[in-house]
Design an enzyme around this catalytic site. Structure first.
Site, short mmCIF file in Angstrom:
data_model
loop_
_atom_site.label_atom_id
_atom_site.label_comp_id
_atom_site.label_asym_id
_atom_site.label_seq_id
_atom_site.Cartn_x
_atom_site.Cartn_y
_atom_site.Cartn_z
N CYS A 1 0.90 -1.19 0.06
CA CYS A 1 -0.05 0.00 -0.03
C CYS A 1 0.97 1.30 -0.01
O CYS A 1 0.48 2.21 -0.58
CB CYS A 1 -1.14 0.00 1.11
SG CYS A 1 -0.30 -0.68 2.78
N HIS B 1 -2.55 6.05 4.89
CA HIS B 1 -1.13 6.29 5.00
C HIS B 1 -0.69 7.73 4.41
O HIS B 1 -1.21 8.00 3.43
CB HIS B 1 -0.29 5.24 4.27
CG HIS B 1 -0.36 3.79 4.75
ND1 HIS B 1 -1.00 3.41 5.64
CD2 HIS B 1 -0.15 2.77 3.99
CE1 HIS B 1 -0.94 2.37 6.08
NE2 HIS B 1 -0.37 1.63 4.65
#
Ligand code: A2P
Length: 341
Positions: A129, A242
């Site tokens: 990711c 994130h």
């Protein structure tokens, strides 16, 4: 060919649940959907598209009439099941690191290298990711002005570790706010009110495996074997999305204005960059969105060919489930599925 049959392994997991929601949202056409998880979840029921589906045992036979197998459980599970599913004729979209660097497995972010799917051998991998959101923002810049070096520091949400980590952050936060002391079990240290510069095991060169992934996966996806990447990956007490502080060195100078234009024109990237109005990408704004958000774009004062920026994206969506479904859509569009039987 009719609509594909889909098997989801890890359907009860943090990524699996989002995957099922996005299947509904994107109206991905499915003939038959089957859900699998670990033995402890067998018998549970999950509603998808108004249908109440059972969680089934993950047996080899479950892949027999599957066109797609989406696997998001653990690297060990992927290692065991992906070849089984592929051998039984399913196109496997794998969310683990097991096959990402395998030269026979395309590692795909569809906006960047969808054409790599053409040489698949029934398994495609989705990147880590933290890599996906970084390459999404940087690829349009790299095409215009090749990137030589990237320095990146990540601030990664606990959902990237899975359901148990989400529970642990909630539990530790509550305990500490009530005056108690936190117990750490998922991570080596308390994650609540803390920042852990340690994601995945440490390797011989002092980087962690997560940090190495950002180097090797970036090179493979962007077809740029010479790019240098130095990453520091940090787990922070954020549930979803994130964030990344990224410093890029190009072959030639690039102005922030040009970078903003190139990124804004790239599908799936949104520039949010108005510091005077306190506008920059935030984890809480990116959560539950598919786009990659970029801001704080400025000249890197330490290098004449450098830019610095801040990149944020929902790790469970573009970082995992959305990217996987985009791959499936691309496979269907390119007619890469083998006829069943
Ligand atoms: P379960 O919920 O039964 O444990 P997360 O990333 O949130 O931890 O989720 C991991 C996912 O992988 C869950 O759906 C989990 O099921 C599933 N899983 C774990 N081990 C296996 C296994 N051996 N076979 C199939 N699925 C598994």
């Amino acid at each position: 060919m009719g609509n594909p049959n889909v098997v989801v392994v890890g359907a009860t997991g943090a990524v699996g649940k989002v995957f099922l929601r996005i299947l509904e949202e994107r109206r991905f056409p499915v003939e038959r959907l089957r859900l699998c998880a670990s033995p402890r979840s067998i018998g549970k029921r999950i509603k998808v598209n108004g249908e109440d589906l059972p969680v089934e045992a993950t047996t080899p036979e479950i892949f027999d009439d599957a066109d797609f197998a989406f696997i998001s459980a653990s690297t060990a599970v992927s290692r065991e099941l992906a070849p089984v599913a592929a051998q039984r004729g399913a196109f496997v979209i794998d969310d683990s690191s097991a096959y990402r660097m395998d030269p026979k497995v395309p590692l795909v972010v569809p906006e960047i290298n969808a054409e790599d799917l053409e040489w698949h051998q029934n398994i495609a991998a989705i990147p880590n990711c933290s890599t996906t959101q970084m390459v999404m923002a940087l690829y349009p810049l790299h095409k215009a002005n090749p990137i030589k070096r990237i320095i990146v520091d990540t601030f990664q949400a606990v959902s990237g570790t899975g359901n148990l980590a989400i529970d642990e952050l909630r539990e530790q936060s509550r305990t500490i706010l009530e005056g108690g002391s936190a117990k750490a079990s998922v991570y080596p240290h308390q994650i609540a009110f803390n920042a852990l510069p340690h994601i995945e095991p440490f390797m011989e060169d002092g980087y962690t495996r997560e940090e190495q992934k950002m180097l090797y996966e970036t090179r493979k996806i962007m077809h740029a074997p010479d790019i240098a990447v130095s990453a520091t990956c940090v787990r922070v007490p954020v549930y979803f999305s994130h964030s990344e502080a990224v410093h890029v060195e190009f072959t030639h100078p690039m102005s922030p204005e040009e970078a903003r234009e190139l990124m804004a024109a790239f599908p799936g990237v949104v520039v949010v960059d108005n510091p005077a109005a306190n506008e920059y990408p935030l984890a809480i704004d990116a959560a539950d969105r598919d786009e990659v958000f970029v801001g704080r774009i400025r000249k890197d004062s330490s290098h004449p060919n450098g830019l610095a920026m801040w990149i944020v994206s929902d790790n469970l969506r573009k970082g995992a489930a959305t990217n996987a479904i985009q791959i499936a859509e691309e496979v269907v569009k390119r007619e890469l599925l083998k006829p069943r039987g």
